[in-house]
Design a protein around this motif. Structure first.
Motif, mmCIF file in Angstrom:
data_model
loop_
_atom_site.group_PDB
_atom_site.id
_atom_site.type_symbol
_atom_site.label_atom_id
_atom_site.label_comp_id
_atom_site.label_asym_id
_atom_site.label_seq_id
_atom_site.Cartn_x
_atom_site.Cartn_y
_atom_site.Cartn_z
ATOM 1 N N GLY A 55 0.808 -1.222 0.000
ATOM 2 C CA GLY A 55 0.000 0.000 0.000
ATOM 3 C C GLY A 55 0.840 1.270 0.000
ATOM 4 O O GLY A 55 0.338 2.361 -0.297
ATOM 5 N N GLU A 56 2.141 1.165 0.339
ATOM 6 C CA GLU A 56 3.019 2.346 0.374
ATOM 7 C C GLU A 56 3.721 2.593 -0.961
ATOM 8 O O GLU A 56 4.431 3.594 -1.105
ATOM 9 C CB GLU A 56 4.099 2.170 1.456
ATOM 10 N N LEU A 57 3.565 1.701 -1.926
ATOM 11 C CA LEU A 57 4.290 1.871 -3.195
ATOM 12 C C LEU A 57 3.935 3.211 -3.840
ATOM 13 O O LEU A 57 2.746 3.526 -3.986
ATOM 14 C CB LEU A 57 3.921 0.747 -4.172
ATOM 15 N N PRO A 58 4.935 3.986 -4.236
ATOM 16 C CA PRO A 58 4.632 5.261 -4.894
ATOM 17 C C PRO A 58 4.190 5.044 -6.338
ATOM 18 O O PRO A 58 4.956 4.528 -7.153
ATOM 19 C CB PRO A 58 5.965 6.019 -4.831
ATOM 20 N N ILE A 59 2.955 5.388 -6.622
ATOM 21 C CA ILE A 59 2.370 5.187 -7.955
ATOM 22 C C ILE A 59 1.843 6.530 -8.452
ATOM 23 O O ILE A 59 1.165 7.246 -7.705
ATOM 24 C CB ILE A 59 1.253 4.128 -7.889
ATOM 25 N N SER A 60 2.156 6.869 -9.686
ATOM 26 C CA SER A 60 1.733 8.173 -10.205
ATOM 27 C C SER A 60 0.222 8.214 -10.385
ATOM 28 O O SER A 60 -0.417 7.180 -10.636
ATOM 29 C CB SER A 60 2.418 8.459 -11.545
ATOM 30 N N ALA A 61 -0.346 9.413 -10.271
ATOM 31 C CA ALA A 61 -1.779 9.592 -10.508
ATOM 32 C C ALA A 61 -2.132 9.149 -11.928
ATOM 33 O O ALA A 61 -3.172 8.519 -12.153
ATOM 34 C CB ALA A 61 -2.150 11.061 -10.301
ATOM 35 N N GLU A 62 -1.230 9.419 -12.876
ATOM 36 C CA GLU A 62 -1.499 9.075 -14.274
ATOM 37 C C GLU A 62 -1.638 7.567 -14.461
ATOM 38 O O GLU A 62 -2.567 7.093 -15.122
ATOM 39 C CB GLU A 62 -0.378 9.604 -15.182
ATOM 40 N N LEU A 63 -0.686 6.819 -13.889
ATOM 41 C CA LEU A 63 -0.745 5.359 -14.041
ATOM 42 C C LEU A 63 -1.996 4.822 -13.352
ATOM 43 O O LEU A 63 -2.702 3.959 -13.899
ATOM 44 C CB LEU A 63 0.511 4.706 -13.453
ATOM 45 N N HIS A 64 -2.266 5.322 -12.158
ATOM 46 C CA HIS A 64 -3.423 4.856 -11.390
ATOM 47 C C HIS A 64 -4.719 5.139 -12.145
ATOM 48 O O HIS A 64 -5.592 4.277 -12.250
ATOM 49 C CB HIS A 64 -3.425 5.529 -10.017
ATOM 50 N N GLN A 65 -4.814 6.342 -12.702
ATOM 51 C CA GLN A 65 -6.025 6.694 -13.459
ATOM 52 C C GLN A 65 -6.199 5.798 -14.685
ATOM 53 O O GLN A 65 -7.311 5.431 -15.046
ATOM 54 C CB GLN A 65 -5.964 8.155 -13.932
ATOM 55 N N TRP A 66 -5.091 5.462 -15.317
ATOM 56 C CA TRP A 66 -5.196 4.698 -16.560
ATOM 57 C C TRP A 66 -5.571 3.241 -16.307
ATOM 58 O O TRP A 66 -6.454 2.693 -16.973
ATOM 59 C CB TRP A 66 -3.897 4.791 -17.380
ATOM 60 N N VAL A 67 -4.880 2.560 -15.357
ATOM 61 C CA VAL A 67 -5.095 1.108 -15.222
ATOM 62 C C VAL A 67 -5.663 0.673 -13.877
ATOM 63 O O VAL A 67 -5.916 -0.520 -13.676
ATOM 64 C CB VAL A 67 -3.787 0.312 -15.489
ATOM 65 N N GLY A 68 -5.855 1.624 -12.941
ATOM 66 C CA GLY A 68 -6.469 1.250 -11.662
ATOM 67 C C GLY A 68 -5.469 0.682 -10.668
ATOM 68 O O GLY A 68 -4.279 0.534 -10.957
ATOM 69 N N GLU A 69 -5.991 0.330 -9.495
ATOM 70 C CA GLU A 69 -5.155 -0.044 -8.353
ATOM 71 C C GLU A 69 -4.350 -1.331 -8.583
ATOM 72 O O GLU A 69 -3.130 -1.359 -8.433
ATOM 73 C CB GLU A 69 -6.066 -0.198 -7.124
ATOM 74 N N ALA A 70 -5.053 -2.397 -8.980
ATOM 75 C CA ALA A 70 -4.394 -3.712 -9.015
ATOM 76 C C ALA A 70 -3.293 -3.749 -10.080
ATOM 77 O O ALA A 70 -2.165 -4.172 -9.818
ATOM 78 C CB ALA A 70 -5.420 -4.807 -9.285
ATOM 79 N N GLN A 71 -3.602 -3.266 -11.293
ATOM 80 C CA GLN A 71 -2.621 -3.310 -12.379
ATOM 81 C C GLN A 71 -1.448 -2.373 -12.122
ATOM 82 O O GLN A 71 -0.291 -2.715 -12.394
ATOM 83 C CB GLN A 71 -3.298 -2.943 -13.707
#
Ligand code: ADP
Ligand code: MG
Length: 325
Positions: free
Chosen positions: A235-251
């Protein structure tokens, strides 16, 4: 070598970058470069190769290839906590395409100036497009950041955001368009070697690696070399808003863990030095995130919501997973 190749070297590669360490005595144009190492430094060396169709799609522009090649190569110096000094370039070119070479050398020169390094020599041949950069940098004696120094209790940190480069590659392979695509493709084509961050953390880090094969695979190199294990909070992994918006949480999580070629740093710092690390990074522009800690027992465990489970360190491996771009 044909005369036009001497002309090619002279035109595009005889004046790339500048030598900020003051150690280059002879550069492009003789049989070898001549380097006068500064007193009391260790020389840190690494080479990186990129092949068209394997590391970047065919018909990628010269400036993008330069950015990717340069970023990947100098990222290894960052992982060692070394100050970049100079580099050599081996080029295999299918034909003499002046526009491509111009774009390649202009971008290479920009990055070289930005990072204070000089191109001091190389080799130029005909064949399928293949490029190698050999990087050279300095550390104080025995101060290079190795993979082998992590100890139980150390905190595990990563720079930047993870998974973006894999996302960018997917958008290229599947020809996807959308609002997040320019950012993700930029992350794929323009990895930023985390040199400044590395020099700031070097006094505190016990081990470091750059993430080229995926976080789990590269963290595992630290764990094996240091004979320790790790507990990670996904849950602490730094993930960009762009990546998250494109493919969602799991991917996005999966790509953050196993997607290669982010060229971010993963490093370990003793828990008691965490406040000093925070102070050293207080004005730094690159995000640094704690994602877990080193444990004595080998292997990687995930911990989330009170649940703990083991994971296999997977990652991209050129010999077992032959995808081509
Ligand atoms: P040699 O035949 O003696 O190995 P070359 O004719 O291949 O030398 O190269 C002539 C000079 O140009 C050398 O200084 C070499 O380091 C440099 N050089 C060749 N190719 C490149 C390149 N792609 N980038 C930078 N320097 C290069
Ligand atoms: Mg010679």
């Amino acid at each position: 070598m044909a005369t036009d190749e001497f002309e090619l070297i002279r035109r595009y590669f005889s004046d790339v970058g500048s030598d900020q360490s003051g150690s280059v005595r002879r550069t492009v144009g003789d049989d070898c470069a001549v380097i006068s190492p500064p007193d009391n430094r260790d020389l840190v060396v690494s080479i990186d190769t990129m092949v068209e169709g394997v590391h970047f799609p065919a018909d990628t522009s010269g400036d993008r290839v330069a950015s990717r090649l340069f970023g990947a190569a100098f990222s290894d110096l960052a992982a060692m906590g070394a100050t970049p000094a100079f580099f050599t370039l081996a080029l295999t070119l299918p034909d003499n395409d002046p526009a491509w070479l111009q774009a390649f050398s202009v971008r290479l020169a920009e990055l070289s100036r930005q990072y204070g390094v000089q191109l001091v020599g190389g080799d130029t041949t005909r064949g399928p497009l293949t490029l190698s950069i050999q990087v050279h940098g300095w550390t104080y004696p025995d101060k290079a950041l190795l993979r082998s120094g992590a100890c139980s209790g150390d905190r595990i940190f990563v720079t930047g955001t993870l998974g973006d480069s894999k996302g960018g590659l997917e958008t290229l392979l599947k020809n996807i368009h959308g609002p997040q695509v320019p950012y993700l493709q930029h992350r794929f084509y323009t990895p930023e070697p985390r040199i400044d961050t590395a020099l700031l953390i070097a006094d505190y880090a016990t081990a470091a690696i750059d993430i080229s094969d995926g976080l789990l695979a590269d963290l595992n190199h630290i764990l094996v070399a240091s004979n320790v294990g790790a507990m990670i909070s996904p849950g602490e992994l730094p993930i960009s808003a762009e990546l998250h918006q494109w493919v969602g949480e799991a991917q996005s999580r999966e790509w953050a863990l196993t997607g290669g070629e982010d060229f971010e740093l993963c490093f370990t710092v003793p828990a008691k030095l965490e406040p000093k690390l925070g102070w050293a990074l207080r004005n730094h522009s690159v995000g640094v995130t704690c994602i877990g800690q080193i444990s004595a027992k080998p292997g990687i465990l995930f911990s989330e919501g009170g649940r703990v489970w083991p994971v296999e360190p997977q990652g991209y491996n050129h010999f077992t997973n032959k995808h081509r771009v």
